[in-house]
Enzyme design. Structure first.
Site, PDB file in Angstrom:
ATOM      1  N   GLU A 110      13.199   6.504 -16.116  1.00 25.88           N
ATOM      2  CA  GLU A 110      12.724   7.348 -15.227  1.00 25.88           C
ATOM      3  C   GLU A 110      12.747   6.759 -13.947  1.00 25.88           C
ATOM      4  OE1 GLU A 110       8.996   7.859 -16.682  1.00 25.88           O
ATOM      5  OE2 GLU A 110       9.465   8.472 -18.557  1.00 25.88           O
ATOM      6  N   LYS A 112      10.458   5.546 -10.646  1.00 25.44           N
ATOM      7  CA  LYS A 112       9.220   4.992 -10.370  1.00 25.44           C
ATOM      8  C   LYS A 112       8.548   5.573  -9.169  1.00 25.44           C
ATOM      9  CE  LYS A 112       6.691   0.414 -10.476  1.00 25.44           C
ATOM     10  NZ  LYS A 112       5.810   0.752  -9.317  1.00 25.44           N
ATOM     11  N   TYR A 222       3.846  11.464 -16.161  1.00 24.28           N
ATOM     12  CA  TYR A 222       4.902  10.774 -16.760  1.00 24.28           C
ATOM     13  C   TYR A 222       4.437  10.011 -18.058  1.00 24.28           C
ATOM     14  CZ  TYR A 222       2.988   7.475 -13.360  1.00 24.28           C
ATOM     15  OH  TYR A 222       2.041   6.682 -12.641  1.00 24.28           O
ATOM     16  N   CYS A 404      -3.816  -7.056  31.238  1.00 21.57           N
ATOM     17  CA  CYS A 404      -2.884  -5.533  31.066  1.00 21.57           C
ATOM     18  C   CYS A 404      -1.457  -5.533  31.763  1.00 21.57           C
ATOM     19  CB  CYS A 404      -3.811  -4.426  31.358  1.00 21.57           C
ATOM     20  SG  CYS A 404      -3.037  -3.053  31.245  1.00 21.57           S
ATOM     21  N   CYS A 407      -1.781  -2.769  34.747  1.00 23.34           N
ATOM     22  CA  CYS A 407      -2.866  -2.622  35.881  1.00 23.34           C
ATOM     23  C   CYS A 407      -3.121  -4.188  36.266  1.00 23.34           C
ATOM     24  CB  CYS A 407      -3.995  -1.627  35.560  1.00 23.34           C
ATOM     25  SG  CYS A 407      -5.136  -2.370  34.312  1.00 23.34           S
ATOM     26  N   CYS A 428      -5.890   2.392  35.233  1.00 23.77           N
ATOM     27  CA  CYS A 428      -4.888   2.131  34.624  1.00 23.77           C
ATOM     28  C   CYS A 428      -3.871   3.331  34.258  1.00 23.77           C
ATOM     29  CB  CYS A 428      -5.130   1.187  33.224  1.00 23.77           C
ATOM     30  SG  CYS A 428      -3.902   0.649  32.151  1.00 23.77           S
TER      31      CYS A 428
HETATM   32  S1  IVH Z   1       4.453   4.573 -16.814  1.00 26.87           S
HETATM   33  C1  IVH Z   1       1.534   1.940 -19.580  1.00 26.87           C
HETATM   34  N1  IVH Z   1       6.164   5.820 -15.295  1.00 26.87           N
HETATM   35  O1  IVH Z   1       3.880   2.259 -11.530  1.00 26.87           O
HETATM   36  C2  IVH Z   1       2.599   2.458 -18.438  1.00 26.87           C
HETATM   37  N2  IVH Z   1       4.305   4.432 -14.216  1.00 26.87           N
HETATM   38  O2  IVH Z   1       2.617  -0.667 -12.585  1.00 26.87           O
HETATM   39  C3  IVH Z   1       1.954   3.327 -17.453  1.00 26.87           C
HETATM   40  N3  IVH Z   1       4.782   4.381 -11.679  1.00 26.87           N
HETATM   41  O3  IVH Z   1       0.558   2.011 -12.234  1.00 26.87           O
HETATM   42  C4  IVH Z   1       2.847   3.651 -16.400  1.00 26.87           C
HETATM   43  N4  IVH Z   1       6.395   6.037 -11.742  1.00 26.87           N
HETATM   44  O4  IVH Z   1       1.377   4.039 -10.877  1.00 26.87           O
HETATM   45  C5  IVH Z   1       5.096   5.109 -15.283  1.00 26.87           C
HETATM   46  N5  IVH Z   1       7.593   6.949 -14.220  1.00 26.87           N
HETATM   47  C6  IVH Z   1       6.548   6.287 -14.282  1.00 26.87           C
HETATM   48  C7  IVH Z   1       6.145   5.640 -12.968  1.00 26.87           C
HETATM   49  C8  IVH Z   1       4.984   4.835 -12.966  1.00 26.87           C
HETATM   50  C9  IVH Z   1       5.444   5.390 -10.955  1.00 26.87           C
HETATM   51  C10 IVH Z   1       3.677   3.594 -11.368  1.00 26.87           C
HETATM   52  C11 IVH Z   1       2.032   3.942 -12.037  1.00 26.87           C
HETATM   53  C12 IVH Z   1       1.867   2.442 -12.514  1.00 26.87           C
HETATM   54  C13 IVH Z   1       2.797   1.603 -11.831  1.00 26.87           C
HETATM   55  C14 IVH Z   1       3.311   0.548 -12.667  1.00 26.87           C
END
Ligand code: IVH
Length: 682
Positions: A110, A112, A222, A404, A407, A428
């Site tokens: 996925e 992030k 997610y 400055c 000025c 200024c």
């Molecule tokens: S799963 C136990 N999936 O990344 C697993 N986290 O340190 C829970 N994040 O605190 C997280 N996209 O804020 C997951 N597709 C995604 C994510 C995601 C962003 C963030 C989330 C988490 C940090 C990982």
């Protein structure tokens, strides 16, 4: 159809269209039609307060109740993920999982999302609580703010969701919203948010949910948690959540080999630049929930998931010089100028160094090879110095300027502030020009005049300060290059019209330090005219709602300067309005002995104005409904607890129009401008 069924129908319709628009990005009706439905629902809810529902779509506009957040323990701790930065580390993770499971497995890849994490609790298909990550064990209850986010369902679709569950995800500020917000903050000389993540978490912690509603946050969910999720895999759990109405990213892939994972990363490292929201990596998760359980957790993070962080784009280049910019308030911004380098598709040769402390931390020397990064930030930043490339005895250390650059005045640093300031407000040039630009701005006097015109008139010596604007004649302008009759006429007309600007905006336009739009409003409403404000002492100022020591001192310092007083006298003599409008000033004792509680939003006057009218007519403002309340002045979206209590105590309801009639105030010709977050119809 009776009112109750119509209300239900409209709520379902509006929630469906919200979903189509904010989750699917596929609206089926126009904004106008949507607003019509919303208006009808608002009216019906107002007429039938017994059907109030805190999860109705009308409640997404937020309210202006300000409160500290309550801390709430998470039912399941909010863990974070281990980070990796290379293919090698991903292989290590993959092989570890393979060894521990000793059977086939799938990995869900996925995006992030780079926002701020949130945990949402639903019971019987209704959102009941939204909590920030906090320290992982407990976070802030930000339910009221989260309810304003349109892509988060308040009531779920379909009936096959568990009776109780949690869903976690990310609250995001889309790039476009972020850029617009920072543009506005720059105009106001407020500190900019470094990236959408900070902007999203800052927004979620705002005390006023109306303000949050205005900021147009978005979400991606997610991770589902609960006892009866019915799915056997993470993939299916997300599909289910999608069918209940959550915004689940389609940019995910079920992978069966390391190669597929690498391909996903490679693809999104490029493609993510076209997404409307920020991402900073990829998350890999073992798909089977049974296998996730088998792999278990460490103290901090699960063994079944890992994050891969994209490399921020970085370049190394030579620092040529540090220059200094002077802002409207006199704040000095140091700017690093370096040999041009390509970074994230654009050529960069400058980066803000923010303040003297940052220069000191970097131990910057002219000629240094510096690392410049453009990660989640829009503005590139210097993240370090390659000290191996240094021969210090030949290099000059960067020392923050003492005077400055515009000025020559000696700079000052106020206690507790990171910035240096040029104190020469009136002599200024960038500060003088900046003051005029601020004064003519849209949210101030709204004079039709851009930065270039201010620059031109200032450099030609035609205007030296804001009061000079009111002496401008068409003939002054017509003689300027590229100025025709029409543009000269328009500007003079716009300046003339600005004399009618409401007092609170004039007060904001003066550019008194720390007196932003909201503070100006409060001061205008409390002191009513500029002379009373000028005479106010520290105690009177600080006893005003929301005015603290720093603002009070700044107002006092402003009026202490004879130059400022003279400027105001000149503006007054040219006809600029320095008094609160007469309608609000009207006095009497018709409400003597009556306590009135205000709730909801209003069409003709703001809550503050109405509160003032109550006081000016001898009445008292009550903060909560009790047996002592005489009237409940009820607007739209009225607070549910007040409503119920008022009904149970048999308290008289007043509409805004009835109230205005009571105190003999005429209904204005046009409704007031909607306040932050209020629904804008049409
Ligand atoms: S799963 C136990 N999936 O990344 C697993 N986290 O340190 C829970 N994040 O605190 C997280 N996209 O804020 C997951 N597709 C995604 C994510 C995601 C962003 C963030 C989330 C988490 C940090 C990982």
């Amino acid at each position: 159809m009776d009112a109750k069924s119509r209300i239900e129908f409209l709520r379902n319709e509006l929630e469906k269209h919200n979903y189509n628009y904010y989750v699917l990005s596929a609206p089926e009706i126009s904004d106008y039609e949507f607003d019509q439905l919303m208006k009808e629902l608002q009216k019906l809810e107002e007429e039938n307060p017994q059907y109030f529902d805190e999860n109705s779509p009308t409640q997404r506009v937020g309210n202006d109740i300000s409160k500290e957040f309550e801390q709430v323990f998470h039912k399941y701790p909010m863990l974070s993920l281990g980070n990796t930065y290379s293919e090698g580390e991903i292989s290590d993770f993959y092989n570890r999982v393979k060894k521990q499971l000793n059977e086939d497995f799938e990995i869900v890849c996925e995006l992030k999302f780079d926002g701020t994490s949130i945990s949402l609790t639903y019971e019987d298909g209704r959102l009941i609580q939204a909590v920030t990550r906090g320290d992982g064990e407990k976070g802030d209850d930000v339910t009221a703010n989260v309810k304003t986010i349109r892509s988060i369902p308040l009531v779920l679709k379909n009936g096959d969701f568990p009776q109780e569950f949690e869903i976690r995800g990310e609250i995001l500020m889309p790039w476009k919203v972020f850029e617009q917000l920072n543009k506005e903050r720059e105009e106001q000389e407020e500190p900019l948010f470094a990236n959408p993540r900070n902007a999203a978490s800052g927004t979620l912690k705002l005390q006023n949910s109306k303000e949050v509603a205005k900021r147009k946050l978005d979400s991606y969910l997610y991770f589902l948690l609960g006892d009866n999720l019915s799915a056997e895999t993470h993939w299916d759990a997300l599909d289910n959540a999608k069918s209940w109405g959550f915004k689940i990213s389609d940019s995910r892939k079920l992978c069966h080999s390391l190669q597929e994972i690498f391909d996903f990363i490679k693809y999104w490292d490029v493609e993510r630049k076209n997404l409307p929201v920020a991402t900073d990596g990829i998350v890999l998760k073992v798909n089977s929930l049974r296998q996730q359980k088998q792999l278990g957790l460490t103290a901090k993070s699960p063994r079944w998931a890992i994050a891969y962080k994209f490399q921020a784009e970085r370049a190394c280049t030579r620092l040529k010089e540090v220059t200094y910019q002077v802002g409207r308030t006199g704040a000095i911004t140091p700017v690093a100028n370096f040999d041009a380098v390509q970074l994230a598709g654009t050529q960069v040769k400058r980066a803000s160094l923010h303040n003297a402390d940052i220069i000191e931390q970097l131990d910057l020397h002219i000629g240094d090879m510096v690392y410049v990064e453009k990660g989640g930030e829009i503005i590139p930043k210097i993240v370090g110095v390659n000290k191996d490339e240094r021969s210090l005895f030949e290099m000059e250390k960067v020392c923050f300027i003492t005077n400055c650059p515009e000025c020559g005045d000696e700079l000052v640093r106020y206690e507790g502030e990171a910035a240096h300031y040029c104190p020469n407000e009136d002599g200024c040039p960038p500060q003088q020009k900046g003051k005029i630009e601020h004064f003519v701005g849209r949210k101030a006097m709204n004079i039709n005049m851009g930065e270039e015109t201010v620059d031109l008139l200032f450099s030609k010596g035609i205007i030296k300060d804001i009061a000079d604007l009111y002496l401008l004649k068409e003939s002054d302008l017509r003689s300027l290059e590229r100025w025709g009759d029409k543009s000269a006429k328009n500007l003079v007309k716009s300046i003339e019209e600005s004399k009618k600007t409401p007092f609170e905006k004039v007060l904001f336009a003066l550019g008194i330090r720390y007196v932003g739009e909201t503070v100006a409003k409060k001061l205008a409403q409390t002191f009513k005219n500029i002379d009373a404000l000028r005479e106010a002492n520290f105690e009177q100022l600080t006893s005003t709602d929301e005015i603290g020591d720093v603002i009070a001192q700044s107002v006092i310092d402003y009026f202490k300067k004879e130059k400022n007083v003279q400027l105001i006298e000149r503006l007054k003599s040219y006809g600029v309005n320095f008094e609160l409008s007469a309608q609000i000033e009207k006095q009497g004792d018709i409400l003597s002995g009556k306590t009135i509680v205000i709730s909801g939003t209003f069409e003709w006057f703001s809550r503050e104005e109405l509160k003032q009218m109550i006081e000016l007519n001898g009445g008292k403002n009550g903060s909560s409904v009790s047996a002592k309340t005489d009237f409940l002045l009820a607007g739209k979206n009225i607070g549910p607890s007040k409503l119920e209590k008022a009904k149970s105590l048999n308290i008289n309801f007043l509409t805004e129009e009835e109230f205005l009639g009571m105190i003999n105030v005429e209904i204005p010709q046009t409704p007031k401008e909607p306040e932050n977050g209020e629904y804008v119809l049409f």
